[in-house]
Scaffold this active site. Structure first.
Site: not given
Length: 174
Positions: A9, A102-104, A107
């Site tokens: 992102d 969040y996304c890190v 993932t």
């Protein structure tokens, strides 16, 4: 180790919202330039927004790099990421990007559950510029906390280790 650089992102509309966004994008771009010649594939994840926000041009993506659109915090959820990595014979992802908490984080945990090893670039991810005010954490403290939690937790699949960007090419290209 067969690694792929996974960039989560890093998008132009998000860079001003995170801690040292442009500096981070430049650091990730430099890593990609160093790793590509050794055969490390580069995958950039693009969170789908409305209106859409493209992957940052600061990354200097090349035609051989792959961009995968995603709709969830977990880059593996409902995307071709796992199949792509398997097809390349990748057993380790080098993880960078936005946002740390969040996304890190999602993932990293999902990659481990998929049986992959993760090298989290300890200075290669960033949270919101103001950190987590509700928890009383600065942006720097959010990064430190997630580095510590992710690197010490017991995971069901692969292993996770930290590596600063400056030391990464020697680790991956050895």
């Amino acid at each position: 180790m067969k690694a792929a650089l996974v960039i989560v992102d890093v998008q132009d509309t998000l860079l001003p919202l995170v801690r040292r966004g442009e500096e981070l994008a430049d650091r990730i771009a430099a890593l990609a330039r160093e790793l590509r010649p050794g055969g490390t594939p580069v995958v950039a994840l693009q969170q789908v927004f409305d209106p859409e926000s493209p992957v940052s041009t600061r990354l200097g993506l090349e035609p051989s790099d792959v961009v995968i659109r995603k709709t969830a915090t977990d880059a593996f959820y409902d995307t071709e990421l796992a199949a792509l990595l398997t097809g390349w014979g990748v057993d380790t992802i080098v993880l960078t990007g936005l946002a740390t908490d969040y996304c890190v984080d999602a993932t990293a945990r999902s990659a481990l559950s998929h049986g992959l090893d993760v090298v989290l670039v300890s200075d290669g991810h960033a949270p919101a510029a103001d950190g987590d005010p509700e928890a009383g954490l600065t942006a720097e403290q959010v990064v430190d906390r997630h580095n510590r939690i992710l690197s010490t937790a017991v995971h069901p699949g692969g292993t996770l280790r930290l590596c600063p960007a400056a030391e990464l090419p020697a680790l991956v290209l050895r």
